[in-house]
Design a protein around this motif. Structure first.
Motif, PDB file in Angstrom:
ATOM      1  N   PHE A 152       8.064   2.933  -9.038  1.00 32.02           N
ATOM      2  CA  PHE A 152       7.902   2.446  -7.657  1.00 32.02           C
ATOM      3  C   PHE A 152       8.621   3.324  -6.639  1.00 32.02           C
ATOM      4  N   VAL A 153       9.451   4.257  -7.132  1.00 29.43           N
ATOM      5  CA  VAL A 153      10.074   5.213  -6.208  1.00 29.43           C
ATOM      6  C   VAL A 153       9.093   6.361  -6.036  1.00 29.43           C
ATOM      7  N   LYS A 154       8.491   6.420  -4.860  1.00 27.97           N
ATOM      8  CA  LYS A 154       7.418   7.382  -4.655  1.00 27.97           C
ATOM      9  C   LYS A 154       7.942   8.795  -4.454  1.00 27.97           C
ATOM     10  N   GLY A 155       9.201   8.915  -4.050  1.00 23.47           N
ATOM     11  CA  GLY A 155       9.768  10.229  -3.782  1.00 23.47           C
ATOM     12  C   GLY A 155      10.627  10.166  -2.537  1.00 23.47           C
ATOM     13  N   VAL A 156      10.672  11.270  -1.815  1.00 24.66           N
ATOM     14  CA  VAL A 156      11.479  11.309  -0.597  1.00 24.66           C
ATOM     15  C   VAL A 156      10.642  11.853   0.558  1.00 24.66           C
ATOM     16  N   ILE A 157      11.013  11.411   1.753  1.00 24.13           N
ATOM     17  CA  ILE A 157      10.412  11.985   2.951  1.00 24.13           C
ATOM     18  C   ILE A 157      11.521  12.649   3.753  1.00 24.13           C
ATOM     19  N   ASN A 158      11.123  13.576   4.597  1.00 20.18           N
ATOM     20  CA  ASN A 158      12.068  14.206   5.493  1.00 20.18           C
ATOM     21  C   ASN A 158      11.760  13.685   6.887  1.00 20.18           C
ATOM     22  N   LEU A 159      12.648  12.838   7.388  1.00 17.29           N
ATOM     23  CA  LEU A 159      12.421  12.211   8.684  1.00 17.29           C
ATOM     24  C   LEU A 159      13.427  12.790   9.666  1.00 17.29           C
ATOM     25  N   ARG A 160      12.928  13.641  10.563  1.00 19.92           N
ATOM     26  CA  ARG A 160      13.789  14.274  11.557  1.00 19.92           C
ATOM     27  C   ARG A 160      15.055  14.846  10.916  1.00 19.92           C
ATOM     28  N   GLY A 161      14.843  15.551   9.801  1.00 24.42           N
ATOM     29  CA  GLY A 161      15.964  16.248   9.166  1.00 24.42           C
ATOM     30  C   GLY A 161      16.768  15.407   8.190  1.00 24.42           C
ATOM     31  N   VAL A 162      16.445  14.130   8.050  1.00 25.25           N
ATOM     32  CA  VAL A 162      17.151  13.279   7.089  1.00 25.25           C
ATOM     33  C   VAL A 162      16.220  13.014   5.907  1.00 25.25           C
ATOM     34  N   VAL A 163      16.762  13.195   4.696  1.00 23.28           N
ATOM     35  CA  VAL A 163      15.965  12.948   3.506  1.00 23.28           C
ATOM     36  C   VAL A 163      16.127  11.481   3.109  1.00 23.28           C
ATOM     37  N   ILE A 164      15.011  10.779   3.026  1.00 21.02           N
ATOM     38  CA  ILE A 164      15.054   9.334   2.785  1.00 21.02           C
ATOM     39  C   ILE A 164      14.183   8.995   1.576  1.00 21.02           C
ATOM     40  N   PRO A 165      14.764   8.306   0.583  1.00 20.33           N
ATOM     41  CA  PRO A 165      13.940   7.882  -0.549  1.00 20.33           C
ATOM     42  C   PRO A 165      12.925   6.840  -0.099  1.00 20.33           C
ATOM     43  N   VAL A 166      11.749   6.862  -0.733  1.00 19.67           N
ATOM     44  CA  VAL A 166      10.672   5.956  -0.350  1.00 19.67           C
ATOM     45  C   VAL A 166      10.241   5.146  -1.567  1.00 19.67           C
ATOM     46  N   ILE A 167      10.162   3.827  -1.346  1.00 19.60           N
ATOM     47  CA  ILE A 167       9.782   2.886  -2.399  1.00 19.60           C
ATOM     48  C   ILE A 167       8.435   2.281  -2.038  1.00 19.60           C
ATOM     49  N   ASP A 168       7.556   2.196  -3.020  1.00 16.81           N
ATOM     50  CA  ASP A 168       6.310   1.461  -2.819  1.00 16.81           C
ATOM     51  C   ASP A 168       6.615   0.000  -3.100  1.00 16.81           C
ATOM     52  N   LEU A 169       6.604  -0.828  -2.056  1.00 18.23           N
ATOM     53  CA  LEU A 169       6.976  -2.230  -2.245  1.00 18.23           C
ATOM     54  C   LEU A 169       6.018  -2.936  -3.192  1.00 18.23           C
TER      55      LEU A 169
END
Length: 153
Positions: free
Chosen positions: A42-59
């Motif tokens: 369910f952890v899809k990976g990470v996104i880069n949001l305005r220079g911050v790396v954020i883990p992304v979960i598929d709820l």
């Protein structure tokens, strides 16, 4: 008397869920997601949001619901929980409402196929409309977050 809280409403399938606004940083369209090896499905990976790396979960995956294709309506809700920012992929997020905490009942064992531990309660907004309130600290269970934190390095 309960207090009024502002809640962001989002959908997974037919069900509507709520997260308190003060836990939500931003809501983004689907961004490019970089896969990360050796994590929960369910952890899809990470996104880069305005220079911050954020883990992304598929709820959907987090709750054991069938995964769905992303659509125009799909959103990533960036939440902050215990010093950690995490993105939740949801089918849509389209509403902010005021709720009185008095109308939130404790959750039944399972709602919409989701175990009660992930839920804070169920708010009955009207005869037809139920809002399932998320228990963020369980959705972002510590042990699983520790794995996410190691992703950020």
């Amino acid at each position: 008397m309960g207090q009024d809280i502002k809640v962001i409403v989002f959908k997974l399938g037919e069900e509507e869920y709520g997260i308190e606004v003060d836990k939500v940083q931003t809501i983004e369209r689907i961004l490019p997601i970089t896969r990360v090896p050796k994590t929960f499905a369910f952890v899809k990976g990470v996104i880069n949001l305005r220079g911050v790396v954020i883990p992304v979960i598929d709820l959907r995956g987090r709750f054991g619901l069938p995964e769905a294709e992303f659509t125009e309506q799909s959103r990533i809700i960036i939440v902050a929980a215990e010093e950690l920012e995490v993105g939740f992929i949801v089918d849509s997020a389209n509403d902010v409402i005021d709720l009185n905490t008095d109308i939130i009942d404790s959750p039944p064992e399972v709602v919409g196929g989701i175990k009660a531990k992930y839920l804070d309660g169920v708010a009955r907004i009207s005869e037809e409309r139920l809002l399932i309130m998320l228990n963020l600290s369980e959705v972002l269970n510590r042990n699983e977050i520790i794995q996410l934190e190691s992703l950020e390095g």
